[in-house]
Design an enzyme around this catalytic site. Sequence first.
Site, PDB file in Angstrom:
ATOM      1  N   GLY A 103      39.940  38.181  42.554  1.00 32.11           N
ATOM      2  CA  GLY A 103      41.499  37.648  42.844  1.00 32.11           C
ATOM      3  C   GLY A 103      41.427  36.502  41.741  1.00 32.11           C
ATOM      4  O   GLY A 103      40.783  35.997  40.918  1.00 32.11           O
ATOM      5  N   ARG A 106      41.193  31.116  39.290  1.00 33.04           N
ATOM      6  CA  ARG A 106      41.721  29.952  38.587  1.00 33.04           C
ATOM      7  C   ARG A 106      43.088  30.140  38.114  1.00 33.04           C
ATOM      8  O   ARG A 106      43.670  29.532  37.159  1.00 33.04           O
ATOM      9  CB  ARG A 106      41.105  29.797  37.538  1.00 33.04           C
ATOM     10  CG  ARG A 106      40.805  30.851  36.579  1.00 33.04           C
ATOM     11  CD  ARG A 106      39.963  30.012  35.543  1.00 33.04           C
ATOM     12  NE  ARG A 106      39.636  31.156  34.658  1.00 33.04           N
ATOM     13  CZ  ARG A 106      39.260  31.099  33.256  1.00 33.04           C
ATOM     14  NH1 ARG A 106      39.026  29.600  32.693  1.00 33.04           N
ATOM     15  NH2 ARG A 106      39.093  32.186  32.682  1.00 33.04           N
ATOM     16  N   LYS A 126      47.015  29.396  34.241  1.00 36.25           N
ATOM     17  CA  LYS A 126      45.698  29.933  34.387  1.00 36.25           C
ATOM     18  C   LYS A 126      44.702  28.318  34.208  1.00 36.25           C
ATOM     19  O   LYS A 126      45.204  27.661  33.279  1.00 36.25           O
ATOM     20  CB  LYS A 126      45.346  30.560  33.124  1.00 36.25           C
ATOM     21  CG  LYS A 126      43.882  31.328  33.157  1.00 36.25           C
ATOM     22  CD  LYS A 126      43.914  32.365  31.962  1.00 36.25           C
ATOM     23  CE  LYS A 126      42.569  33.093  31.956  1.00 36.25           C
ATOM     24  NZ  LYS A 126      42.653  34.100  30.863  1.00 36.25           N
ATOM     25  N   GLY A 139      37.887  26.535  39.170  1.00 37.34           N
ATOM     26  CA  GLY A 139      39.317  27.016  39.163  1.00 37.34           C
ATOM     27  C   GLY A 139      40.044  26.487  37.619  1.00 37.34           C
ATOM     28  O   GLY A 139      41.178  26.386  37.582  1.00 37.34           O
ATOM     29  N   ASP A 266      39.503  44.597  36.398  1.00 31.76           N
ATOM     30  CA  ASP A 266      40.606  43.625  36.873  1.00 31.76           C
ATOM     31  C   ASP A 266      41.223  43.087  35.557  1.00 31.76           C
ATOM     32  O   ASP A 266      42.011  42.164  35.523  1.00 31.76           O
ATOM     33  CB  ASP A 266      39.711  42.655  37.572  1.00 31.76           C
ATOM     34  CG  ASP A 266      38.676  41.915  36.648  1.00 31.76           C
ATOM     35  OD1 ASP A 266      37.593  42.790  36.424  1.00 31.76           O
ATOM     36  OD2 ASP A 266      38.441  40.862  36.685  1.00 31.76           O
ATOM     37  N   ASN A 267      40.574  43.486  34.311  1.00 35.79           N
ATOM     38  CA  ASN A 267      41.651  43.050  33.142  1.00 35.79           C
ATOM     39  C   ASN A 267      42.110  44.266  32.350  1.00 35.79           C
ATOM     40  O   ASN A 267      42.607  44.234  31.031  1.00 35.79           O
ATOM     41  CB  ASN A 267      40.562  42.506  32.430  1.00 35.79           C
ATOM     42  CG  ASN A 267      39.989  41.108  32.786  1.00 35.79           C
ATOM     43  OD1 ASN A 267      40.476  40.469  33.541  1.00 35.79           O
ATOM     44  ND2 ASN A 267      38.566  40.787  32.235  1.00 35.79           N
TER      45      ASN A 267
HETATM   46  P1  AMP Z   1      38.137  36.695  33.992  1.00 38.56           P
HETATM   47  O1  AMP Z   1      36.780  37.010  33.281  1.00 38.56           O
HETATM   48  O2  AMP Z   1      38.858  35.302  33.457  1.00 38.56           O
HETATM   49  O3  AMP Z   1      38.973  37.888  34.009  1.00 38.56           O
HETATM   50  O4  AMP Z   1      37.676  36.112  35.520  1.00 38.56           O
HETATM   51  C1  AMP Z   1      37.021  37.226  36.079  1.00 38.56           C
HETATM   52  C2  AMP Z   1      37.214  36.457  37.499  1.00 38.56           C
HETATM   53  O5  AMP Z   1      36.559  35.255  37.813  1.00 38.56           O
HETATM   54  C3  AMP Z   1      38.627  36.236  38.219  1.00 38.56           C
HETATM   55  O6  AMP Z   1      38.425  36.540  39.518  1.00 38.56           O
HETATM   56  C4  AMP Z   1      38.803  34.832  37.903  1.00 38.56           C
HETATM   57  O7  AMP Z   1      39.802  34.304  38.803  1.00 38.56           O
HETATM   58  C5  AMP Z   1      37.433  34.300  38.206  1.00 38.56           C
HETATM   59  N1  AMP Z   1      37.073  33.064  37.406  1.00 38.56           N
HETATM   60  C6  AMP Z   1      36.860  32.993  36.074  1.00 38.56           C
HETATM   61  N2  AMP Z   1      36.913  31.562  35.812  1.00 38.56           N
HETATM   62  C7  AMP Z   1      36.981  30.865  36.990  1.00 38.56           C
HETATM   63  C8  AMP Z   1      36.760  29.539  37.436  1.00 38.56           C
HETATM   64  N3  AMP Z   1      36.402  28.641  36.402  1.00 38.56           N
HETATM   65  N4  AMP Z   1      36.943  29.082  38.596  1.00 38.56           N
HETATM   66  C9  AMP Z   1      37.106  30.001  39.345  1.00 38.56           C
HETATM   67  N5  AMP Z   1      37.280  31.529  39.105  1.00 38.56           N
HETATM   68  C10 AMP Z   1      37.045  31.848  38.119  1.00 38.56           C
HETATM   69 MG    MG Z   2      40.685  38.601  34.322  1.00 43.72          MG
END
Ligand code: AMP
Ligand code: MG
Length: 508
Positions: A103, A106, A126, A139, A266-267
Amino acid sequence: MADTVGMSTDTTELTATAGFRFDNSYARALDGFYAPWQAAQVPAPVLLKFNRALATELALDVDALEGPLGAAVFSGNQLPQGATPIAQAYAGHQFGGFSPQLGDGRALLLGEVIDIHGQRRDIAFKGSGRTPFSRGGDGKAVLGPVLREYLMGEAMHALGIPTTRALAAVATGEHVLREAGPLPGAVLTRVAASHLRVGTFQFFATRGTPEQLKTLADYAIARHDPALVGSEQPYLALLRAVSERQAALIARWIGVGFIHGVMNTDNMTISGETIDYGPCAFMDAYDPATVFSSIDRQGRYAYGNQPGIAQWNLARLAETLLPMLSEDADTAVALATEVVNAFPERYQHHWQAELRRKLGLQGEEPQDEALMNGWLDLLQTQRADFTLAFRHLSDAAVGGDRAALRGLFSEPEPLDAWLARWQARCAPTGDAAPELVEQMRLANPLYIPRNHLVEAALAAAVEQGDQAPFERLITVLQRPFDARSGLDAFASPAPAGAMAGYRTFCGT
Ligand code: AMP
Ligand code: MG
């Protein structure tokens, strides 16, 4: 915290006139698929970058947003009228392992607007603070990766590759704690055709009700494939449409040497846009095994693995749709399998077309396959610069100067042998037609976001507060096919050895 740059200016009046005309279909239609949430307030927002061209496309009030209002809005301090900020739920396979709940940890979806072309676009933050999906994270986002996402998205857009785009980057004035120590925080505003991902379907297939999953699929169809509404097998057709978009997208990535770096489910979007520029990078010397991401130790998301991973991700999407494909489980599996198994053929279709354009092969001749494979073998054996090899081939096409092309190869003989075959195929009577050369130049960019240029631009912006190199690089990358004098440094590979062992990192 109250007496700050972004908050001391009363922007309420301005907000009403900033041009946002929200129409938030996701929040409206998909109750239970998200958490209503608010962005965290930040102490001292400064608008570092504002995408005027994109803002114009979104029919926003460009001039009003370029000032203090932009800093207030794009930091999350001032909610534009009509926004209904939400954190979306999704799951995902990360490096092959399933996380049932990821989900927007952030991110926040502010809402949707209809752009001047009539297209519905998401506007999302973001780095706007913790949400119910944050798990252990803070976040927040860090300035370097935010600027990196801004730059990469604009570069991909200029290359004609479907992508989410950055609308704004704001420095928050606070520091964010990371492994490397405290780093300057930032918020990115991102525009997307939608933020529906394979992982969104996975969340509702594992955690939701069958009705929710159907609601989601119907929403996705209405939004991205309206022609399929009311068709006989809409969910199978949706799978086919997503597969087709991904096949086309990955072929474009491969064609410019792009390595996404973190193709978790998720990406991967339903829309077919590139999303989440974390550890992505462009390959220099051609080698399909190229990996830059520090966390991709097995090379799962290596350059040459991307088509296979896309197919794997599609299989995960297909699994979520099974209950809606047929009441009979075997029939459902057979239908889904057929689509997933067809992916390599669909990918090859797009990639062959791409490679033909890049090599100037018009029409189809029996020798083409050998020519195409021979070229890639040549690049790989001699570790030639991928971008420049194609580009200089275009320049050499009219029997012109071949010195630049030759200079990329350590052994010229195999290149000359290949060039003779290529010449016979593309310009049997002498020079290639100027139209062919022009067409090849339009398929082969000269300027790409080379790793050393990106790193230097980000270092200047983040460490010295000097945004000039970043601005210059973005400007150059906005016209990637258009050779201009004085820009040789932007077209050159890094000095030998300078980027050996180069590693990229996820934006967390
Ligand atoms: P990402 O690798 O950026 O696609 O993120 C994968 C998951 O990790 C997603 O659910 C993001 O919302 C969560 N996420 C990444 N960085 C953070 C952060 N600094 N704080 C909270 N959630 C994060
Ligand atoms: Mg992502």
